[in-house]
Design an enzyme around this catalytic site. Structure first.
Site, PDB file in Angstrom:
ATOM      1  CB  SER A  86      28.235  40.625  41.387  1.00  0.00           C
ATOM      2  OG  SER A  86      28.250  39.791  39.502  1.00  0.00           O
ATOM      3  CE  LYS A  89      32.062  38.835  39.142  1.00  0.00           C
ATOM      4  NZ  LYS A  89      30.745  38.764  38.512  1.00  0.00           N
ATOM      5  CB  SER A 141      31.275  42.857  39.289  1.00  0.00           C
ATOM      6  OG  SER A 141      30.123  41.500  39.156  1.00  0.00           O
TER       7      SER A 141
END
Length: 374
Positions: A86, A89, A141
């Site tokens: 993640s 991101k 997230s």
């Protein structure tokens, strides 16, 4: 300030620890062409031997950098390519924040609402602002928020193209985005160097800093309600000066994290990748080391700036001026005989054209009226 060349010489003399890269990492292509400096092409620890002892870390790769100057103070396999989980991101946010109106209200698709992994819990109601989705993306997230933002940007294909173009613009050349949320996918990769580089670019944006630095926020729910979400970054509020940024984890990528903190007007960035256990204490120690070492150790590399945008230049002296038409010979300008002759020829040609057209129209009219006309 000491030069990188000094550190390079010490490295050759055995002052730097070098280790073999792990099998799961795809190495940088060439030590001599590594983005940020030659030493950053190494796969082991790279640090000024004159510095104080570097804290130990179980991460397969990490970078400690001065965000103000861009100097890389220490690194381990900085350009080794790993699954980013993640932490990808960060690139999603850096790419889409300038492109999307944060006050736009959207309705997520069923695909966005049903995405696997960590989620903020989207439903198919038109109740979410883009601003809410960015906050969910960076705080908890939300994989569903990532897909919804990609849809708002024109779809997954366009968003991935934008993300990869942004990575190239930032010179994060180890990074390849195959998803907007970091879920593992073949061919997807990043590096500790790239994550630090992308996070530094994000921190230059006010909205980005607000999203990654929010501890607790309300998130919309159907029926005019809302619920509370808390930031997954455990160092927010616990480490002095912590700004943000983002953590990540999957079974293949293991733990990854990028964190930035500010003290006495200076900001240090730490990124770690492929960590098998809990990395929070190690990140705190690396941040402490960075604050204690900035300005006192020789840099081993640099977080480079983005590729300059080439703007079209205007011609010197104003817009181009059309060249004047060539002048006719003096005889053609001054002789009345030539002028009269030209007029007679023109009248004759015009008469011939009129006669031909008249004949063609007459024959055409005959064909339409009588199909037996040969």
């Amino acid at each position: 300030m000491k030069h990188v060349a000094t550190v390079s010489a010490l490295a050759l003399a055995g002052g730097l620890t070098l280790v073999t890269p792990p099998a799961h990492a795809r190495p940088a292509s060439d030590d001599t062409t590594a983005i940020g400096g030659t030493l950053l092409g190494r796969h082991g620890l790279v640090v000024d031997p004159a510095s104080q002892a570097l804290p130990k870390s179980e991460a397969s790769a990490f970078v400690v950098a001065d965000a103000d100057t861009g100097q890389v103070l220490a690194a381990k396999d900085p350009h080794g390519r790993y699954l980013p989980a993640s932490t990808l991101k960060i690139l999603t946010a850096v790419t889409l924040i300038p492109r999307l109106d944060k006050n736009k209200i959207i309705k997520p698709s069923a695909d966005a609402c049903n995405v696997e992994g960590s989620a903020v819990g989207l439903t198919q109601h038109k109740i979410y602002k883009v601003d809410d989705l960015f906050r969910a993306l960076m705080m908890v997230s939300g994989n569903d928020a990532a897909v919804a933002l990609a849809e708002t940007n024109g779809g997954l294909a366009r968003t991935l193209a934008d993300m990869n173009a942004e990575a190239k613009r930032l010179q994060a050349l180890d990074t390849v985005a195959k998803t907007p949320n970091g879920l593992d996918k073949p061919g997807q990769s990043s590096s500790a160097y790239d994550l630090a580089l992308i996070a530094r670019a994000g921190l230059a944006n006010t909205d980005f800093r607000e999203y990654v630095g929010t501890k607790v926020a309300n998130f919309p729910a159907p029926g005019g309600k809302h619920y509370e979400m808390a930031n997954h970054n455990r160092l927010l509020g616990r480490y002095p000066g912590m700004i943000g940024v983002k953590n990540g984890w999957t079974t293949k990528a293991l733990g990854s994290f990028v964190g930035a903190a500010k003290r006495d007007g200076h900001t240090i960035i730490v990124s770690v990748m492929h960590h098998e256990g809990s990395f929070w204490e190690e990140v705190k120690e690396l941040l402490d080391w960075g604050f204690a070492s900035r300005g006192r150790v020789a840099a081993v590399g640099t977080l480079v700036g983005p590729v300059p945008q080439v703007k079209p230049t205007k011609p010197v002296g104003g817009p181009p001026v059309a060249a004047p038409a060539p002048a006719r010979p003096a005889a053609a300008q001054d002789s009345p005989v030539v002028g009269i002759g030209a007029l007679v020829v023109a009248v004759g040609l015009l008469g011939g054209v009129v006669w031909v057209v008249y004949g063609m129209r007459r024959r055409s009219r005959v064909r339409r009226e009588d199909p037996l006309e040969p």
